[in-house]
Scaffold this motif. Structure first.
Motif, PDB file in Angstrom:
ATOM      1  N   VAL A  77     -22.013  -1.149  31.174  1.00  0.00           N
ATOM      2  CA  VAL A  77     -22.467  -2.115  30.010  1.00  0.00           C
ATOM      3  C   VAL A  77     -21.849  -3.261  30.069  1.00  0.00           C
ATOM      4  CG1 VAL A  77     -21.871  -2.520  27.705  1.00  0.00           C
ATOM      5  CG2 VAL A  77     -22.323  -0.217  28.421  1.00  0.00           C
ATOM      6  N   LYS A 106     -18.729   3.479  11.903  1.00  0.00           N
ATOM      7  CA  LYS A 106     -19.547   2.649  12.596  1.00  0.00           C
ATOM      8  C   LYS A 106     -20.476   1.504  11.489  1.00  0.00           C
ATOM      9  CE  LYS A 106     -23.103   2.392  15.816  1.00  0.00           C
ATOM     10  NZ  LYS A 106     -24.451   2.252  15.737  1.00  0.00           N
ATOM     11  N   VAL A 130     -17.549  -7.781  18.260  1.00  0.00           N
ATOM     12  CA  VAL A 130     -17.595  -6.469  18.644  1.00  0.00           C
ATOM     13  C   VAL A 130     -16.437  -5.081  17.724  1.00  0.00           C
ATOM     14  CG1 VAL A 130     -18.564  -4.910  20.523  1.00  0.00           C
ATOM     15  CG2 VAL A 130     -19.266  -7.286  20.506  1.00  0.00           C
ATOM     16  N   ARG A 170     -15.158   1.070  28.004  1.00  0.00           N
ATOM     17  CA  ARG A 170     -15.961  -0.123  27.241  1.00  0.00           C
ATOM     18  C   ARG A 170     -15.614  -1.327  26.729  1.00  0.00           C
ATOM     19  NH1 ARG A 170     -21.541   0.862  26.709  1.00  0.00           N
ATOM     20  NH2 ARG A 170     -21.667   1.659  24.159  1.00  0.00           N
ATOM     21  N   LEU A 181     -19.577  -0.879  19.123  1.00  0.00           N
ATOM     22  CA  LEU A 181     -20.146   0.472  20.100  1.00  0.00           C
ATOM     23  C   LEU A 181     -18.528   1.245  19.896  1.00  0.00           C
ATOM     24  CD1 LEU A 181     -19.779  -2.674  23.085  1.00  0.00           C
ATOM     25  CD2 LEU A 181     -22.005  -1.133  21.361  1.00  0.00           C
ATOM     26  N   THR A 182     -19.835   2.879  19.912  1.00  0.00           N
ATOM     27  CA  THR A 182     -18.417   3.992  20.160  1.00  0.00           C
ATOM     28  C   THR A 182     -18.199   4.102  21.903  1.00  0.00           C
ATOM     29  OG1 THR A 182     -20.911   4.994  20.159  1.00  0.00           O
ATOM     30  CG2 THR A 182     -19.022   4.193  18.361  1.00  0.00           C
ATOM     31  N   THR A 183     -16.767   4.755  22.117  1.00  0.00           N
ATOM     32  CA  THR A 183     -16.601   5.204  23.379  1.00  0.00           C
ATOM     33  C   THR A 183     -17.497   7.259  23.519  1.00  0.00           C
ATOM     34  OG1 THR A 183     -14.848   6.191  22.541  1.00  0.00           O
ATOM     35  CG2 THR A 183     -14.911   4.634  23.500  1.00  0.00           C
ATOM     36  N   GLN A 235     -16.202  -6.089  26.678  1.00  0.00           N
ATOM     37  CA  GLN A 235     -16.672  -7.098  25.941  1.00  0.00           C
ATOM     38  C   GLN A 235     -15.998  -8.654  25.582  1.00  0.00           C
ATOM     39  OE1 GLN A 235     -19.103  -6.002  24.346  1.00  0.00           O
ATOM     40  NE2 GLN A 235     -19.614  -4.096  25.610  1.00  0.00           N
ATOM     41  N   GLN A 273     -21.208  -5.687  15.422  1.00  0.00           N
ATOM     42  CA  GLN A 273     -22.082  -5.181  16.416  1.00  0.00           C
ATOM     43  C   GLN A 273     -20.538  -3.829  16.709  1.00  0.00           C
ATOM     44  OE1 GLN A 273     -22.719  -6.979  20.405  1.00  0.00           O
ATOM     45  NE2 GLN A 273     -23.139  -4.963  21.227  1.00  0.00           N
ATOM     46  N   VAL A 324     -15.227  -1.857  18.395  1.00  0.00           N
ATOM     47  CA  VAL A 324     -15.101  -0.596  19.516  1.00  0.00           C
ATOM     48  C   VAL A 324     -14.767   0.849  19.339  1.00  0.00           C
ATOM     49  CG1 VAL A 324     -15.411   0.665  21.961  1.00  0.00           C
ATOM     50  CG2 VAL A 324     -15.827  -1.717  22.099  1.00  0.00           C
ATOM     51  N   SER A 351     -22.366  -8.680  25.921  1.00  0.00           N
ATOM     52  CA  SER A 351     -23.307  -8.977  25.202  1.00  0.00           C
ATOM     53  C   SER A 351     -23.706 -10.248  25.547  1.00  0.00           C
ATOM     54  CB  SER A 351     -23.386  -8.811  23.684  1.00  0.00           C
ATOM     55  OG  SER A 351     -23.814  -9.956  22.453  1.00  0.00           O
TER      56      SER A 351
END
Ligand code: ZN
Length: 272
Positions: free
Chosen positions: A51, A99, A65, A127, A110-112, A131, A108, A67, A54
């Motif tokens: 990934v 979340k 972000v 992950r 994100l999840t693992t 970022q 924003q 995570v 962004s």
């Protein structure tokens, strides 16, 4: 956290190197060599490693972000209670609610992992490390502690490194973030202590394996505990824990000013 042995286990592959001088972000994810495939190495963990950051997040200068890491999963059930409560399942629900609370604060998220798989520690760290401007929160349900309380953990400071190359080994990724992690941890724990009586007033330090390889402000949040008589007791806590973490992360936002990228000049929102 149900995995004290793994917490202290050294990983076999500190092969990936990152440079905070020329490029702030990791140059590549670590490749684990010399070991067979992990029992949980399924296709589902592969996309986590590819990934890209962004472009929108990378263009801003601050924290955007979050995570989230629902710990354990797959064959690793985590802590287990006498009532059939599995940490690995409860943290997925915890992650979903957190979340939403964080998205409500404009982050924003994100999840693992989203389902019952078990990415490696390194895949989970990767992950976050891919970022720019992220914080990392690993979620646990403990097997000890006063039921109804919540604790936040941060890594202790690392011993000094004798490396003069300016490169930071994967295994010391957290080393330059411990002060920011303590700040984040204390803000989150203060919110938790307000809502959950009997919780410690401040974050505690512990050598949590998942935090060590994470190149971002990083905390572990652990709800007590899987030994409750009924899972509903945990379910009732989760919305308040999620709200507390979201408020703590939002309070941390002004503290997290990313270093300027090389070649850029300082300016508004981009102090030297
Ligand atoms: Zn755990």
């Amino acid at each position: 956290m149900g995995h004290s042995i793994r917490t202290f286990r050294l990983i076999a592959a500190p092969v990936a190197i990152l440079s905070f001088g020329a490029s702030w972000a990791f140059q590549e994810k670590p490749q684990i060599t010399g070991v067979g495939p992990s029992p949980n190495a399924t296709a589902s963990s592969a996309p986590l490693t590819s990934v890209p950051p962004s472009p929108i997040a990378a263009s801003r200068m601050g924290l955007n972000v979050v995570v989230l890491d629902p710990s354990h999963g797959g064959v690793d059930l985590g802590a287990r209670g006498t009532e059939g409560i599995h940490e690995s399942e409860v943290v997925l629900q915890f992650s979903d609610q957190l979340k939403r609370a964080l998205e409500g604060q404009g982050f924003q998220v994100l999840t693992t992992r989203e389902g019952n798989d078990n990415p490696s520690f390194d895949d989970r760290s990767a992950r976050a490390n891919a970022q720019r401007g992220a914080v990392f929160v690993t979620l646990h349900i403990g097997s000890t502690g006063l039921p109804g309380t919540v604790r936040t953990y941060v890594m202790p400071d690392f011993p000094p490194s004798d490396d003069v190359s300016g490169l930071i080994p994967w295994d010391r990724a957290q080393a330059t973030f411990t002060e920011l992690s303590r700040k984040l941890g204390s803000l989150v724990q203060a919110e938790l202590a307000k809502r959950f009586k009997g919780s410690p007033p401040s974050a505690q330090t512990a050598p949590v394996r998942q935090l060590r390889t994470t190149a971002a402000p990083a905390i572990a949040v652990e709800i007590a505990s899987v030994s409750v008589e009924n899972r509903a007791e945990l379910d009732r806590m989760i919305p308040g824990v999620a709200e507390a973490i979201a408020h703590g992360v939002a309070a941390f936002r002004p503290s997290y000013i990313l270093p300027a990228k090389p070649g850029t000049t300082s300016g508004p929102g981009n102090p030297p």
